[in-house]
Design a protein around this motif. Structure first.
Motif, PDB file in Angstrom:
ATOM      1  N   UNK A 230     -52.202  -0.415 -28.250  1.00 23.35           N
ATOM      2  CA  UNK A 230     -52.979  -1.263 -27.354  1.00 23.35           C
ATOM      3  C   UNK A 230     -54.304  -1.678 -28.002  1.00 23.35           C
ATOM      4  N   UNK A 231     -54.849  -0.811 -28.839  1.00 21.93           N
ATOM      5  CA  UNK A 231     -56.058  -1.171 -29.590  1.00 21.93           C
ATOM      6  C   UNK A 231     -55.750  -2.331 -30.523  1.00 21.93           C
ATOM      7  N   UNK A 232     -54.650  -2.225 -31.276  1.00 19.44           N
ATOM      8  CA  UNK A 232     -54.285  -3.309 -32.195  1.00 19.44           C
ATOM      9  C   UNK A 232     -54.016  -4.599 -31.437  1.00 19.44           C
ATOM     10  N   UNK A 233     -53.341  -4.495 -30.312  1.00 18.70           N
ATOM     11  CA  UNK A 233     -53.046  -5.687 -29.513  1.00 18.70           C
ATOM     12  C   UNK A 233     -54.321  -6.340 -29.014  1.00 18.70           C
ATOM     13  N   UNK A 234     -55.280  -5.531 -28.595  1.00 20.11           N
ATOM     14  CA  UNK A 234     -56.539  -6.063 -28.089  1.00 20.11           C
ATOM     15  C   UNK A 234     -57.316  -6.767 -29.203  1.00 20.11           C
TER      16      UNK A 234
ATOM     17  N   UNK B 253     -67.892  -6.370 -29.319  1.00 25.12           N
ATOM     18  CA  UNK B 253     -67.481  -5.552 -30.457  1.00 25.12           C
ATOM     19  C   UNK B 253     -68.184  -4.202 -30.464  1.00 25.12           C
ATOM     20  N   UNK B 254     -69.427  -4.155 -30.049  1.00 26.50           N
ATOM     21  CA  UNK B 254     -70.128  -2.867 -29.997  1.00 26.50           C
ATOM     22  C   UNK B 254     -69.457  -1.922 -29.011  1.00 26.50           C
ATOM     23  N   UNK B 255     -68.970  -2.476 -27.919  1.00 30.39           N
ATOM     24  CA  UNK B 255     -68.268  -1.652 -26.932  1.00 30.39           C
ATOM     25  C   UNK B 255     -66.934  -1.165 -27.494  1.00 30.39           C
ATOM     26  N   UNK B 256     -66.178  -2.078 -28.094  1.00 29.14           N
ATOM     27  CA  UNK B 256     -64.835  -1.756 -28.567  1.00 29.14           C
ATOM     28  C   UNK B 256     -64.828  -0.954 -29.867  1.00 29.14           C
ATOM     29  N   UNK B 257     -65.527  -1.455 -30.858  1.00 27.53           N
ATOM     30  CA  UNK B 257     -65.342  -0.922 -32.204  1.00 27.53           C
ATOM     31  C   UNK B 257     -65.990   0.429 -32.444  1.00 27.53           C
ATOM     32  N   UNK B 258     -66.979   0.775 -31.640  1.00 29.11           N
ATOM     33  CA  UNK B 258     -67.528   2.138 -31.793  1.00 29.11           C
ATOM     34  C   UNK B 258     -66.465   3.159 -31.396  1.00 29.11           C
ATOM     35  N   UNK B 259     -65.766   2.904 -30.299  1.00 28.52           N
ATOM     36  CA  UNK B 259     -64.693   3.802 -29.885  1.00 28.52           C
ATOM     37  C   UNK B 259     -63.524   3.782 -30.847  1.00 28.52           C
ATOM     38  N   UNK B 260     -63.226   2.599 -31.377  1.00 34.41           N
ATOM     39  CA  UNK B 260     -62.128   2.472 -32.331  1.00 34.41           C
ATOM     40  C   UNK B 260     -62.440   3.265 -33.605  1.00 34.41           C
ATOM     41  N   UNK B 261     -63.676   3.186 -34.077  1.00 32.15           N
ATOM     42  CA  UNK B 261     -64.078   3.926 -35.274  1.00 32.15           C
ATOM     43  C   UNK B 261     -63.954   5.431 -35.043  1.00 32.15           C
ATOM     44  N   UNK B 262     -64.289   5.870 -33.842  1.00 31.16           N
ATOM     45  CA  UNK B 262     -64.167   7.287 -33.504  1.00 31.16           C
ATOM     46  C   UNK B 262     -62.698   7.733 -33.589  1.00 31.16           C
ATOM     47  N   UNK B 263     -61.793   6.915 -33.033  1.00 32.41           N
ATOM     48  CA  UNK B 263     -60.373   7.238 -33.096  1.00 32.41           C
ATOM     49  C   UNK B 263     -59.867   7.228 -34.550  1.00 32.41           C
ATOM     50  N   UNK B 264     -60.330   6.240 -35.311  1.00 32.10           N
ATOM     51  CA  UNK B 264     -59.890   6.126 -36.702  1.00 32.10           C
ATOM     52  C   UNK B 264     -60.287   7.364 -37.504  1.00 32.10           C
ATOM     53  N   UNK B 265     -61.479   7.879 -37.250  1.00 37.01           N
ATOM     54  CA  UNK B 265     -61.929   9.071 -37.956  1.00 37.01           C
ATOM     55  C   UNK B 265     -61.038  10.270 -37.635  1.00 37.01           C
ATOM     56  N   UNK B 266     -60.565  10.323 -36.412  1.00 37.29           N
ATOM     57  CA  UNK B 266     -59.721  11.443 -35.992  1.00 37.29           C
ATOM     58  C   UNK B 266     -58.283  11.308 -36.473  1.00 37.29           C
ATOM     59  N   UNK B 267     -57.798  10.072 -36.596  1.00 37.29           N
ATOM     60  CA  UNK B 267     -56.370   9.861 -36.799  1.00 37.29           C
ATOM     61  C   UNK B 267     -55.984   9.222 -38.129  1.00 37.29           C
ATOM     62  N   UNK B 268     -56.944   8.806 -38.909  1.00 37.96           N
ATOM     63  CA  UNK B 268     -56.611   8.039 -40.109  1.00 37.96           C
ATOM     64  C   UNK B 268     -55.728   8.872 -41.052  1.00 37.96           C
ATOM     65  N   UNK B 269     -54.858   8.161 -41.760  1.00 43.47           N
ATOM     66  CA  UNK B 269     -54.018   8.789 -42.775  1.00 43.47           C
ATOM     67  C   UNK B 269     -54.638   8.550 -44.148  1.00 43.47           C
ATOM     68  N   UNK B 270     -54.101   9.210 -45.154  1.00 44.98           N
ATOM     69  CA  UNK B 270     -54.580   8.968 -46.511  1.00 44.98           C
ATOM     70  C   UNK B 270     -54.310   7.522 -46.923  1.00 44.98           C
ATOM     71  N   UNK B 271     -53.177   6.973 -46.454  1.00 44.50           N
ATOM     72  CA  UNK B 271     -52.854   5.574 -46.780  1.00 44.50           C
ATOM     73  C   UNK B 271     -53.855   4.631 -46.133  1.00 44.50           C
TER      74      UNK B 271
END
Length: 230
Positions: free
Chosen positions: A147-151, A90-108
């Motif tokens: 692919x992130x969601x699938x993983x 999770x440390x490998x995956x979710x740190x990168x995922x959090x970075x993407x979320x910060x860049x792409x998240x919507x208001x919803x």
């Protein structure tokens, strides 16, 4: 909590399968809560496959097998070593995922995550576990990469099992529940600020903290994980 009330109404037959649910506005007026709160509850119920939203028609209760639904909240106990191995991943995956979320998240996305973090203040164990899992899954959704969601979906059962098992240990440590909630708040704040590095750092700090706190004296471990001579 609106989510719990609506879920109970479906499970106890108040809204049987096939029923068209009231609109968001109607629920908001009936329950005396904001429409955003109702939307968050419906989104959670949709994720559980309890309801289906049909464009132009409304929201309907789906048929479900009570025994199968119950199984979805029952997780195979995980050993401490398995939990730690999963945390490494999770440390490998979710740190990168959090970075993407910060860049792409919507208001919803942000609204959903805020509502979920609010749910973490509950003293109800099952609701707390569901909220913990939901928050991390919502971050994966906000990353906006199929692919992130699938993983994450492939390791969902293991993550849920690890959360359930680790919370038994962590929540015996005085003040730990609030510390963990605050860590989720910090992750959320960085994502809200579109701070990519901050989101990755906050996620890593959270998972590293959990990993370290699981290295506790054996008397804090759930009984099934203690040594026979304990």
């Amino acid at each position: 909590m609106v989510y719990q009330r609506l879920k109970d109404s479906i499970l106890n037959g108040t809204f049987p399968p096939g029923t068209k649910l009231p609109s968001v506005r109607e629920f908001s007026e009936q329950l005396n809560v904001g429409q955003s709160v109702v939307r968050e509850a419906l989104t959670a119920l949709k994720a559980m496959n309890l309801i289906v939203m049909r464009q132009g028609e409304g929201t309907f209760v789906q048929s479900f097998d009570p025994s199968e639904l119950a199984k979805s909240f029952q997780f195979t106990p995980m050993r401490p070593d398995e939990i730690r191995s999963l945390l490494e991943l999770r440390k490998i995956l979710e740190t990168g995922i959090a970075r993407l979320a910060a860049a792409r998240r919507s208001d919803a996305d942000l609204s959903r995550m805020r509502a979920t973090v609010d749910q973490m203040q509950t003293n109800e164990p099952t609701v707390g576990e569901e909220a913990d899992w939901a928050f991390h899954y919502q971050i994966a959704q906000a990353a906006d990469n199929p692919f992130v969601r699938s993983l994450i979906d492939t390791i969902a059962d293991q993550m849920k099992g690890a959360l359930a098992a680790s919370r038994q240990t962590l929540f015996r440590i005085p003040g730990e529940a609030e510390r963990l909630r605050q860590q989720h708040v910090e992750i959320l704040r960085a994502i809200a600020d579109r701070d990519e590095a901050g989101a990755a750092s906050a996620m890593l700090a959270h998972l590293t903290h959990v990993e370290a706190r699981l290295e506790v004296p054996e008397q804090y471990l759930p009984a099934q994980h203690r040594t026979p001579n304990d």
